[in-house]
Motif scaffolding. Structure first.
Motif, PDB file in Angstrom:
ATOM      1  N   SER A  83       0.751  -1.120   0.031  1.00  0.00           N
ATOM      2  CA  SER A  83       0.049   0.047   0.080  1.00  0.00           C
ATOM      3  C   SER A  83       0.947   1.100   0.021  1.00  0.00           C
ATOM      4  O   SER A  83       0.431   2.160  -0.610  1.00  0.00           O
ATOM      5  N   ARG A  84       1.991   1.132   0.655  1.00  0.00           N
ATOM      6  CA  ARG A  84       2.796   2.485   0.608  1.00  0.00           C
ATOM      7  C   ARG A  84       3.264   2.976  -0.817  1.00  0.00           C
ATOM      8  O   ARG A  84       3.521   3.842  -1.119  1.00  0.00           O
ATOM      9  N   HIS A  85       3.317   1.737  -1.713  1.00  0.00           N
ATOM     10  CA  HIS A  85       3.760   2.033  -3.264  1.00  0.00           C
ATOM     11  C   HIS A  85       2.591   2.472  -4.056  1.00  0.00           C
ATOM     12  O   HIS A  85       2.653   3.505  -4.859  1.00  0.00           O
ATOM     13  N   LEU A  92       0.903   2.464 -10.802  1.00  0.00           N
ATOM     14  CA  LEU A  92       1.146   1.258 -10.180  1.00  0.00           C
ATOM     15  C   LEU A  92      -0.090   0.525  -9.485  1.00  0.00           C
ATOM     16  O   LEU A  92      -0.575  -0.568  -9.729  1.00  0.00           O
ATOM     17  N   ARG A  93      -1.023   1.551  -8.967  1.00  0.00           N
ATOM     18  CA  ARG A  93      -2.597   0.997  -8.673  1.00  0.00           C
ATOM     19  C   ARG A  93      -3.090   0.343  -9.951  1.00  0.00           C
ATOM     20  O   ARG A  93      -3.694  -0.768  -9.730  1.00  0.00           O
ATOM     21  N   PHE A  95      -1.819  -0.783 -12.555  1.00  0.00           N
ATOM     22  CA  PHE A  95      -0.829  -1.983 -12.884  1.00  0.00           C
ATOM     23  C   PHE A  95      -1.161  -3.056 -12.090  1.00  0.00           C
ATOM     24  O   PHE A  95      -1.681  -4.397 -12.506  1.00  0.00           O
ATOM     25  N   VAL A  96      -1.530  -3.187 -10.849  1.00  0.00           N
ATOM     26  CA  VAL A  96      -1.698  -4.044  -9.745  1.00  0.00           C
ATOM     27  C   VAL A  96      -3.369  -4.363 -10.178  1.00  0.00           C
ATOM     28  O   VAL A  96      -3.540  -5.655 -10.098  1.00  0.00           O
ATOM     29  N   ARG A  97      -4.213  -3.410 -10.365  1.00  0.00           N
ATOM     30  CA  ARG A  97      -5.594  -3.978 -10.682  1.00  0.00           C
ATOM     31  C   ARG A  97      -5.631  -4.922 -12.047  1.00  0.00           C
ATOM     32  O   ARG A  97      -6.202  -6.027 -11.679  1.00  0.00           O
ATOM     33  N   GLU A  98      -5.049  -4.458 -12.723  1.00  0.00           N
ATOM     34  CA  GLU A  98      -4.995  -5.324 -14.209  1.00  0.00           C
ATOM     35  C   GLU A  98      -4.375  -6.628 -13.805  1.00  0.00           C
ATOM     36  O   GLU A  98      -4.986  -7.640 -14.280  1.00  0.00           O
TER      37      GLU A  98
END
Length: 120
Positions: A83-85, A92-93, A95-98
């Motif tokens: 979460s800090r990233h 990045l959010r 990217f992570v979601r995809e």
């Protein structure tokens, strides 16, 4: 130290929380080779083992590492709090979601979430 564990009939290669950070294609290839040799279909990398550059997408480190897993058809789960990233980077959010929508690369909070995903 790494271990092989079976979760819902899926062989999973668990990287130890301690050790050198993953920060290059070479690191990815090393773990893919070890995991494949042991018959794993998935690799779990503790979030704390990823080099800080991984979380800065402009460095391309994340893309290079993830692409190696895709090329070798090895699932990869980054497990732990990132979460800090993600709080500081909408890219990045996204990217992570995809990644989490797919079937090969996941960013998960903990091992329980991995068990649930692998259980179908």
């Amino acid at each position: 130290m790494t271990t092989l564990q079976t979760i819902h009939d899926v062989p999973v290669f668990l990287c130890d929380a301690e050790g050198e950070p993953f920060g290059s294609e070479r690191d990815a290839l090393d773990v893919i080779g070890n995991a494949g040799y042991q018959g794993a279909q998935w690799v779990v990398i503790p979030a704390g083992r990823l080099d800080e550059a991984f979380f800065r997408l402009h460095t391309r480190v994340a893309g290079e590492i993830i692409q190696k897993f895709v090329n070798y058809r090895m699932g990869v789960a980054v497990v732990g709090d990132i979460s800090r990233h993600t709080e500081g980077s909408s890219a990045l959010r996204d990217f992570v979601r995809e990644c989490n929508r797919g079937q090969q690369t996941w960013f998960l909070a903990d091992m329980q979430e991995l068990r649930e995903r692998l259980g179908g």
